[in-house]
Design an enzyme around this catalytic site. Structure first.
Site, PDB file in Angstrom:
ATOM      1  N   ASP A 394      80.412  60.105  15.886  1.00 20.57           N
ATOM      2  CA  ASP A 394      80.274  60.254  17.345  1.00 20.57           C
ATOM      3  C   ASP A 394      78.867  60.692  17.763  1.00 20.57           C
ATOM      4  OD1 ASP A 394      82.919  59.611  17.320  1.00 20.57           O
ATOM      5  OD2 ASP A 394      83.638  61.416  18.307  1.00 20.57           O
ATOM      6  N   ARG A 483      85.637  49.256  16.672  1.00 22.47           N
ATOM      7  CA  ARG A 483      87.097  49.272  16.713  1.00 22.47           C
ATOM      8  C   ARG A 483      87.533  49.757  18.095  1.00 22.47           C
ATOM      9  NH1 ARG A 483      89.336  54.525  13.332  1.00 22.47           N
ATOM     10  NH2 ARG A 483      87.806  56.068  14.055  1.00 22.47           N
TER      11      ARG A 483
END
Length: 577
Positions: A394, A483
């Protein structure tokens, strides 16, 4: 009535006056009073009937407008029932725009109610550190949501007169998309531990209600603006108008000087004490609020170990470093040690029109600490030039609103470019790095969760590869382009160089079949050893774009309305393909 007048006047049909006795006169007066009373009653009844008929027509028209407007939404029953219960609603609905405005007012009231509910939860003594952090995240997000909904109302009131329908549409959809994202982000803060579930449950109903009401308003706005543009056969491409100086005419004199490199910084940050402030946070705190002109903070070479927040009131700020390898802002907040993903950011930017150049944003928590954000951006019309975003899981949180990145380096492991902004990355180096054993690298995890949101991640004319620590062992760590974090995840990779670090399948599922039919993943004119599409996933939502017209929709000019603001940044950019 003519006969009554004649009778009362004592006139015969022939016109001759006749004599009337006092007794007959009383009788005549009584009869007249009766006739007048009956006439008055008939008149009143007729008037009431007429008004009822008119009222019924008005109610029917309002009902039809409401039903028609709500039919374009994803939650039509909610749309209809919430507005139908508003007192005197039928007298206030004469157009689809009225329905949207009423829906927004109801939503704003609900958001305010959620704010007080969150404050009550914060008062609980049994909360964990992360639950407290997550609730404070929610308060911040609710505050931002209120701002976005009020701005939506203001823009809608001016529709379609202040600017082009296309510009109105882009602004309205951007604001509502962000408001919806805020509801998701609040709830996502309670997904790390089992202990979070009780607090999450207490919040879920209110957040979900606001999300769905915003979704309905977004759907109606899209329907209204699409219809109006079609009716006008509107051309959405804005042309740059230039004055005699050669600059786009909407640039302020200050911004023109900034572009020419002649503006001195307002303040200087220097870790060694040679500037106005020793920390970036101190300089931000001292910056003016709601500034309509650019406020430049120069950050001299040095390593600044701090978490920096640029709140929504700090608008038009610009960070200028001494070079991406020289000016480094670094910290290490992470989920494993008790933070939320949202709060883990080393630098978090919300104030609109934020700019940064020649700086590194870094989170050094490492691959074992799970989510640990280097840079989070929820600033509308923000841009970053020659910056590095370095972390592991992240790294770059493109949270919401319109964003642009050019000539930047983004490095990470799992979902390292993620969020639900409308974000365009141009001429950037995007590098997967070595993760923990058993992990897979995911370049993106886009979070669009409604088909009407105008959000997505666009990677254009970039280079996707591996860092030096991953290259020798890349066969042991599969790397994918992305994804689907949310149901309508949207990511486009175009005109980029993709190295062999990317697995032939290209994309990876999130959890089984989740979102594989509703996502939009596309590739267009990419090159390199990892760019071949013959082995790509066969999902319904994946496609190879072959039309330049379709690809153009994801250019900076179209996707983030770049022609109206990128020139003012002073950074290089390309509006088209």
């Amino acid at each position: 009535m003519a006969h009554i007048k004649e009778f009362f006047a004592g006139m015969s049909v022939s016109g001759k006056r006749v004599s009337i006795s006092k007794k007959n006169k009383k009788l005549f007066l009584a009869l007249l009073a009766s006739f007048l009373l009956v006439g008055a009653i008939i008149g009143v009844v007729a008037g009431v009937a007429s008004r009822r008929k008119s009222g019924n027509v008005d109610t029917l028209v309002a009902h039809t407008i409401l039903k028609s407007s709500c039919s374009s939404t994803l939650y039509p029953d909610l749309c209809y029932s919430e507005i139908a219960t508003v007192p005197d609603a039928t007298n206030k609905l004469s157009s689809q725009k009225d329905v949207i405005e009423m829906s927004l007012n109801i939503t704003i009231t609900a958001v305010q109610h959620n704010y007080f509910s969150i404050e009550k939860l914060i008062a609980r003594k049994s909360l964990t550190k992360r639950e407290k952090t997550a609730l404070h995240d929610c308060l911040e997000l609710v505050d931002e949501t209120l701002d976005e909904l009020e701005k939506t109302k203001d823009d809608l009131e001016e529709y379609p007169n202040k600017k082009s329908i296309s510009q109105h549409a882009d602004e309205l959809k951007t604001l509502l998309s962000a408001a919806m994202t805020n509801q998701d982000t609040c709830i996502d803060g309670f997904s790390h531990d089992r202990a979070d579930k009780e607090v999450r449950k207490a919040l879920l109903k209110g957040q979900r209600y606001v999300f769905r009401m915003c979704s309905n308003a977004l759907a109606m706005i899209k329907n209204m603006t699409d219809t109006d543009m079609a009716n006008e056969q509107y051309k959405s491409e804005r042309r740059l108008e230039e004055d005699g100086s050669g600059w786009p005419e909407w640039l302020s004199a200050g911004d023109r000087k900034l572009l020419q490199g002649s503006v001195t910084p307002n303040v200087v940050v220097a870790a060694d004490g040679s500037g106005d402030y020793r920390t970036v946070s101190a300089a931000v705190a001292a910056a003016p609020e709601k500034s309509s002109t650019r406020y430049v903070i120069r950050i001299k070479a040095g390593v600044y170990r701090e978490n920096v927040e640029v709140p929504k009131k700090k608008t038009n700020l610009m960070f200028v470093g001494d070079g991406r390898t020289n000016t480094i802002i670094t910290a290490s907040r992470n989920v494993v040690d008790g933070s939320t993903t949202f709060n883990s950011a080393t630098v978090a930017v919300v104030g609109e029109r934020f700019l940064a150049r020649d700086i590194t944003f870094q989170n050094t928590a490492g691959p074992s600490k799970h989510q640990a954000v280097a840079l989070r951006v929820g600033s509308d019309l923000s841009a970053f030039y020659q910056c590095d975003m370095l972390a592991y899981q992240d790294t770059l949180y493109v949270h919401s609103l319109r964003q642009f990145y050019v000539k930047c380096i983004i490095a990470g492991t799992v979902d390292f470019i993620f969020g639900n902004a409308a974000a365009v990355l141009q001429d950037c180096d995007i590098h997967a790095r070595r993760p923990n054993s058993g992990q897979k690298n995911m370049v993106t995890a886009q979070g669009r969760d409604d088909p009407n949101q105008n959000t997505g991640i666009v990677i254009q004319k970039c280079r996707i590869g591996a860092t030096s620590d991953l290259k020798p062992v890349q066969s042991s760590f599969p790397t994918y382009l992305g994804r689907p974090w949310k149901e309508y995840s949207r990511t486009v990779i175009m005109q980029s160089s993709i190295s062999d670090v990317i697995n032939a399948a290209g994309w990876h599922e999130w959890n089984g079949n989740f979102a594989l039919s509703t996502l939009y993943y596309a590739e267009y004119q990419n090159t390199g050893a990892g760019a071949g599409t013959s082995g790509r996933v066969k999902w319904k939502g994946f496609k190879v774009i072959t039309s330049a017209t379709e690809a153009q929709g994801f250019s900076a000019g179209s996707f983030i309305a770049g022609s109206s603001w990128l020139a003012s940044t002073g950074f290089p950019f390309s509006l088209g393909l």
